[in-house]
Design a protein around this motif. Structure first.
Motif, mmCIF file in Angstrom:
data_model
loop_
_atom_site.group_PDB
_atom_site.id
_atom_site.type_symbol
_atom_site.label_atom_id
_atom_site.label_comp_id
_atom_site.label_asym_id
_atom_site.label_seq_id
_atom_site.Cartn_x
_atom_site.Cartn_y
_atom_site.Cartn_z
ATOM 1 N N SER A 105 4.575 6.800 13.097
ATOM 2 C CA SER A 105 3.249 6.478 13.775
ATOM 3 C C SER A 105 2.585 7.907 14.456
ATOM 4 O O SER A 105 1.456 8.175 14.285
ATOM 5 N N GLU A 135 5.701 3.974 2.416
ATOM 6 C CA GLU A 135 6.066 5.383 2.981
ATOM 7 C C GLU A 135 6.951 4.807 4.107
ATOM 8 O O GLU A 135 8.291 5.475 4.513
ATOM 9 N N LEU A 136 6.644 3.660 4.942
ATOM 10 C CA LEU A 136 7.393 3.403 6.302
ATOM 11 C C LEU A 136 8.705 2.775 5.649
ATOM 12 O O LEU A 136 9.563 3.058 6.023
ATOM 13 N N ILE A 141 0.961 10.000 11.602
ATOM 14 C CA ILE A 141 -0.253 9.646 11.226
ATOM 15 C C ILE A 141 -1.121 10.181 12.217
ATOM 16 O O ILE A 141 -1.993 10.780 11.998
ATOM 17 N N ILE A 154 -5.019 1.644 9.194
ATOM 18 C CA ILE A 154 -4.567 2.982 9.541
ATOM 19 C C ILE A 154 -5.522 3.931 9.075
ATOM 20 O O ILE A 154 -6.081 4.778 10.026
ATOM 21 N N GLY A 155 -5.939 3.493 7.940
ATOM 22 C CA GLY A 155 -7.213 4.368 7.261
ATOM 23 C C GLY A 155 -8.478 4.671 8.042
ATOM 24 O O GLY A 155 -8.986 5.574 8.329
ATOM 25 N N SER A 164 -2.567 -0.858 5.895
ATOM 26 C CA SER A 164 -2.777 0.419 5.417
ATOM 27 C C SER A 164 -4.518 0.734 5.771
ATOM 28 O O SER A 164 -4.766 1.750 6.361
ATOM 29 N N SER A 217 1.022 -1.145 -0.050
ATOM 30 C CA SER A 217 -0.127 0.145 -0.184
ATOM 31 C C SER A 217 0.856 1.214 -0.052
ATOM 32 O O SER A 217 2.197 1.048 -0.103
ATOM 33 N N GLN A 218 0.277 2.420 0.006
ATOM 34 C CA GLN A 218 0.979 3.592 0.000
ATOM 35 C C GLN A 218 1.481 3.848 1.252
ATOM 36 O O GLN A 218 2.757 4.244 1.549
ATOM 37 N N ALA A 219 0.975 3.340 2.365
ATOM 38 C CA ALA A 219 1.343 3.624 3.824
ATOM 39 C C ALA A 219 2.667 2.739 4.066
ATOM 40 O O ALA A 219 3.677 3.020 4.521
ATOM 41 N N SER A 220 2.637 1.411 3.507
ATOM 42 C CA SER A 220 3.691 0.481 3.640
ATOM 43 C C SER A 220 4.800 1.034 3.004
ATOM 44 O O SER A 220 5.936 0.935 3.533
#
Lengths: 369, 309
Positions: A143, A62-63, A146, A108-109, A105, A57-60
């Motif tokens: 974290s 980014e991490l 976010i 998180i969303g 993700s 995902s985008q979140a992963s």
């Protein structure tokens, strides 16, 4: 007094004539400063991290990017399955495996909490601990960001910790280690040289000739002590100069305080060296006994591991470890700028050491065979 | 009397190194201790020089007790240990200066004392002591032992391992020191050096077997000594040992030295006894004993039939 002077003079003449000793006095500080300080650092760079991104995902992404951007981590080829990661860990191709589960993700969303799995190679406990702390820092940062985004949307504030490291603001390990290495340096120089010196006179039989002279015991011990005390102080000065030059080690406190303590400390250490050589008959014996004690003293001194982390009995043992006192004092004086009032306790302790080790040496030194 | 030693005993873990030794040394004498290795000479010397405490007995040097007044004793004795014990990494000059200063004197002040010895090594005074030859080392050690003008010199086997010429030179130096009034106690394994001493003590197994002037020791022993020679020396020795009248017999150089139990031995009987056993070219002659003969004789009396050859 004159007699002591003659013995000191004789010792210096012999030291000056000994090529090995001459080299040791100059080279040991240089080598220790250049090699040991760099080697004994806790700083870690290039932790090899293996990502198992099951979320894509985008979140992963980014991490992972956050990790890669950090100077501490180097990403190795990622994989889809945890098994490859484990294999990499086993083969030492990775130090840490970071598993980002699918649904990361999404959680998180939607504002649910989620987890990341970290597999860390803990063969080296210290390294594992540090890797974990670094990982946590990166993940925590991620974290927080976010949370911040979310709270901004919801209009809430969060608590952010901003640590400031006093006395060593950049957490520079070198300026922390260098003073400790200096202590090891003067200890080894002083201890070994005196220990070897007296027993050498025994081995060569020169002591027998000296013993029929009217030299008093205390004159003899003092005559043996003073030259090596001066050499020890010289090496401390030399080493400190190097530390300042190479690592920019600060000198916050007064050098008078430091050298006063160092002088008493050296007298104590030389006393131990002399005592060991009075009870030994050969240089091998001195070497063996000294090695044993120096090892214990160094490992327990708090140079590599904080004394406060040791079990209580370990901390108790350190009461009789002169090195622990000096390491504490040299760091306090150099980094923190402590004065006589702050090191009072250590000063008293080391003075007791100095008196007792030398009393022991004088008592054990026999002019009869 | 400068040295007075009474019933000195010392043992190391059950081994009696020195057993009830008593002797006196007159001022200005050379007093020699003769004995094989391990006879207790070094132990005795270490007691005299305050390096070792005796188990029993007492010793006085110039009136000072070696135990109670050890510091005073150290000021009036010069000691030369059996093994070279000066600083090999210091030069001749530096060694002398060092030992002079620790005794509170200077090389200049007592130069007259060591001049005869020092002139021989002075050309090399800048040389490190470790690089000197054996004979020169001995001279340096002697100079260092003399530098504070001691009343008594204690020399532990100074000539062991030194060549014959240097030995002769060394003894000449000692005679010179004696003439200056310095008393000397010396130990040696060489019997021929005994003749140079004013008094000799024969030591074995920690005991003094005999102690007197060299001539007196020989005279007191009072044995007629014979020298024997034959084709087969070893067989001759064995046969002589079996001969009932034999008191002692031991090899001496190329010959055998023989003493009889009889006051006036029947030499013809001895000769025919040996001829019966097939010895040829037999030579038998009466000789004057030397100190070594007396020593061997006394030793054999202590341990009958010393089988060590």
């Amino acid at each position: 007094m004159k007699t002591i002077l003659y013995i000191v003079q004789k010792e210096f003449l012999q030291i000056a004539r000994d090529k090995f000793l001459r080299a040791a006095i100059i080279m040991v500080p240089i080598v220790q400063m250049l090699v040991l300080v760099y080697a004994a650092t806790f700083e870690m760079k290039n932790i090899k991290i293996h990502f198992v991104d099951q979320d894509h995902s985008q979140a992963s992404g980014e991490l992972i990017h956050k990790f890669s951007a950090s100077p501490f981590f180097v990403a190795v080829d990622p994989s889809e399955d945890v098994w490859t990661g484990e294999e990499n860990l086993k083969e030492d191709r990775a130090d840490v495996v970071c598993v980002i589960p699918s649904g990361f993700s999404e959680a998180i969303g939607t504002g649910n909490s989620t987890g990341i799995q970290l597999l860390i190679n803990a063969i080296n406990g210290t390294k594992a601990e540090l890797s974990y702390v670094y990982c946590q820092a990166v993940i925590g940062d991620f974290s927080n960001r976010i949370l911040a985004e979310k709270s901004m949307m919801a209009g809430m504030g969060g608590i952010e910790t901003r640590p400031r490291h006093w006395y060593n603001p950049e957490l520079n390990y070198k300026i922390f280690m260098a003073p400790g290495i200096l202590v090891i340096l003067v200890t080894i120089i002083g201890w070994m040289l005196t220990g070897m010196n007296l027993v050498k006179e025994k081995e060569r039989g020169t002591l027998e000739q000296l013993n029929v002279t009217p030299i008093h015991k205390y004159q003899f011990i003092a005559g043996k002590l003073i030259p090596f005390l001066l050499i020890g102080l010289f090496d401390l000065t030399f080493g400190l100069g190097l530390a300042r030059l190479l690592f920019n080690v600060p000198v916050e406190g007064s050098l008078v305080v430091l050298f006063t303590f160092a002088t008493i400390y050296l007298v104590a250490i030389l006393g131990i060296g002399l005592f060991i050589s009075t009870i030994s008959n050969t240089q091998q014996q001195v070497m063996f006994v000294s090695f044993f004690f120096v090892m214990i003293f160094v490992l327990m001194s708090g140079l590599f591991t904080p004394v406060d982390n040791m079990p209580e009995w370990g901390q108790k043992i350190n009461i009789i470890n002169p090195m622990a006192y000096f390491i504490r004092v040299i760091r306090m004086v150099l980094l923190k700028g402590s004065g006589f009032a702050d090191i009072q306790r250590e000063l008293i302790a080391i003075s007791i050491f100095a008196v007792s080790t030398n009393a022991l040496a004088i008592w054990r030194y026999r002019k009869t065979v | 009397m400068i040295v007075n030693c009474q019933n000195i005993s010392k043992s190391y873990g059950g081994i009696q190194a020195v057993e009830s030794v008593s002797f006196d040394v007159e001022e200005g004498n050379i007093f020699g201790f003769l004995g094989p290795d391990g006879s207790g000479k070094t132990t005795l010397f270490r007691i005299l020089t305050t390096l070792l405490l005796p188990d029993n007995g007492s010793a006085r040097i110039d009136g000072f007790d070696v135990v109670k007044d050890f510091r005073k004793v150290r000021n009036i004795i010069g000691y030369m240990p059996g093994r070279f014990s000066l600083y090999s990494d210091l030069s001749i000059e530096e060694n002398l200066d060092f030992f002079a200063t620790v005794f509170g004197t200077t090389l200049k002040e007592n130069y007259h004392l060591i001049r005869d010895i020092y002139v021989q090594i002075e050309p090399f005074k800048k040389r490190l002591a470790g690089r000197l030859s054996g004979g020169m080392k001995q001279k340096l050690a002697l100079s260092c032992a003399l530098i504070h003008q001691p009343k008594l010199l204690v020399l532990d086997e100074p000539t062991t391992g030194v060549d014959a010429v240097s030995r002769k030179e060394f003894w000449d130096l000692l005679i010179g020191l004696k003439e200056k009034g310095i008393t000397i106690i010396i130990s040696t394994p060489y019997m021929d050096e005994a003749g140079m001493c004013d008094q000799v003590a024969l030591m074995q197994k920690g005991k003094i077997l005999s102690c007197d002037k060299p001539d007196e020791i020989i005279r007191k022993d009072g044995q007629q000594l014979y020298s024997l020679k034959a084709e087969n020396i070893y067989q001759l020795l064995k046969d002589l040992r079996k001969y009932p009248e034999t008191d002692t017999v031991f090899p001496f150089g190329q010959d055998l030295h023989y003493t009889s139990k009889e006051k006036d031995p029947d030499l013809e009987k001895l000769k025919s006894y040996l001829k019966e056993r097939g010895h040829e070219k037999l030579v038998l002659a009466a000789i004057t004993p030397g100190i070594e003969d007396v020593f061997m004789h006394l030793m054999e009396k202590e341990n009958p039939l010393n089988e060590k050859l």
